[in-house]
Every structure is written in C-alpha cells, then in structure tokens.
Design a protein around this motif. Structure first.
Motif, short mmCIF file in Angstrom:
data_model
loop_
_atom_site.label_atom_id
_atom_site.label_comp_id
_atom_site.label_asym_id
_atom_site.label_seq_id
_atom_site.Cartn_x
_atom_site.Cartn_y
_atom_site.Cartn_z
N UNK A 76 0.83 -1.21 0.00
CA UNK A 76 0.00 0.00 0.00
C UNK A 76 0.86 1.26 0.00
N UNK A 77 1.91 1.27 0.79
CA UNK A 77 2.80 2.43 0.82
C UNK A 77 3.45 2.61 -0.54
N UNK A 78 3.93 1.52 -1.12
CA UNK A 78 4.55 1.61 -2.44
C UNK A 78 3.56 2.14 -3.47
N UNK A 79 2.34 1.65 -3.43
CA UNK A 79 1.31 2.12 -4.37
C UNK A 79 1.06 3.62 -4.19
N UNK A 80 1.03 4.08 -2.95
CA UNK A 80 0.82 5.52 -2.69
C UNK A 80 1.94 6.37 -3.30
N UNK A 81 3.15 5.82 -3.36
CA UNK A 81 4.30 6.54 -3.92
C UNK A 81 4.50 6.25 -5.41
N UNK A 82 3.60 5.44 -6.00
CA UNK A 82 3.72 5.01 -7.39
C UNK A 82 5.02 4.25 -7.61
N UNK A 83 5.31 3.36 -6.65
CA UNK A 83 6.51 2.53 -6.66
C UNK A 83 6.09 1.09 -6.85
N UNK A 84 6.82 0.36 -7.66
CA UNK A 84 6.53 -1.06 -7.88
C UNK A 84 7.35 -1.90 -6.89
N UNK A 85 6.65 -2.64 -6.02
CA UNK A 85 7.32 -3.55 -5.09
C UNK A 85 7.51 -4.87 -5.80
N UNK A 86 8.75 -5.19 -6.16
CA UNK A 86 9.04 -6.40 -6.94
C UNK A 86 9.23 -7.62 -6.04
N UNK A 87 9.86 -7.43 -4.88
CA UNK A 87 10.15 -8.55 -3.98
C UNK A 87 10.25 -8.01 -2.57
N UNK A 88 9.82 -8.83 -1.59
CA UNK A 88 9.85 -8.45 -0.17
C UNK A 88 10.14 -9.67 0.65
N UNK A 89 11.10 -9.56 1.57
CA UNK A 89 11.44 -10.68 2.45
C UNK A 89 12.30 -10.15 3.57
N UNK A 90 12.49 -10.95 4.61
CA UNK A 90 13.37 -10.54 5.69
C UNK A 90 13.13 -11.33 6.95
N UNK A 91 13.94 -11.02 7.96
CA UNK A 91 13.83 -11.65 9.27
C UNK A 91 14.09 -10.56 10.31
N UNK A 92 15.34 -10.40 10.74
CA UNK A 92 15.65 -9.33 11.68
C UNK A 92 15.89 -8.01 10.95
N UNK A 93 15.90 -8.06 9.65
CA UNK A 93 15.91 -6.88 8.79
C UNK A 93 15.10 -7.23 7.54
N UNK A 94 14.81 -6.25 6.75
CA UNK A 94 13.90 -6.45 5.61
C UNK A 94 14.63 -6.16 4.30
#
Length: 94
Positions: free
Chosen positions: A3-21
């Motif tokens: 949602x944040x990416x969409x608000x900024x007109x940014x394409x979120x291609x991949x998301x992952x993480x554990x103690x960091x993202x």
C-alpha cells in the motif's frame, strides 16, 4: 508495504526478511528514496505495534521498532531475476 509503495507510485518487486527487511523496488525519479523508506518504516511499525503489541515490545530499539538507519543500493544492469531469487531465499518475516 504494498500500500505504501502504491501511494508513492513505486513497484514492489520482492519483499522478504527476518531481523531486517529486503525490498526490491522500482521507483520513478520523482520519488525521494528517504521519504519512501521513512513512510515504509513508519506505516509498518504502527501496523505491527497495533496487531502484535505484546510480541513486538521485546524487539524495539529503545522505544522505536526500526533502527534509524537503512541501506539502499542501486542495481542498474543486474538481472532482476537474480535479485528476486536472492531476496526470496532470505528468511521470511516473522
């Protein structure tokens, strides 16, 4: 994050993480990366505190959920499939 990416007109291609993202995003030149990161951290911290308040307390940086710093790297000519695979192989967020 989406949602944040969409608000900024940014394409979120991949998301992952554990103690960091890890985020792989494609963003237009008009987007200030620092503002995008600040919004991603702020919105996700509020959401996680709201939904998992008892669990989250032990992971705070003082009274903050995220560290005040971040790393951003440019990947210009690197094949996106290689970057997506790298992020995909990281541990999933808890």
């Amino acid at each position: 994050m989406r949602e944040v990416c969409a608000d900024f007109e940014v394409e979120l291609r991949e998301f992952n993480g554990d103690d960091h993202v890890h985020l792989l995003v494609r963003y237009p030149p008009k987007v200030a990366l620092s503002k995008l990161v600040n919004s991603l951290k702020g919105v996700s911290a509020r959401t996680l505190r709201k939904e998992f308040s008892a669990h989250v307390r032990r992971y705070l940086w003082g009274d903050r959920f995220w560290s005040g710093s971040y790393f951003a790297g440019s990947v210009g000519g690197a094949p996106l499939t290689v970057l997506e695979q790298y992020i995909e192989q990281q541990k999933r967020p808890v």
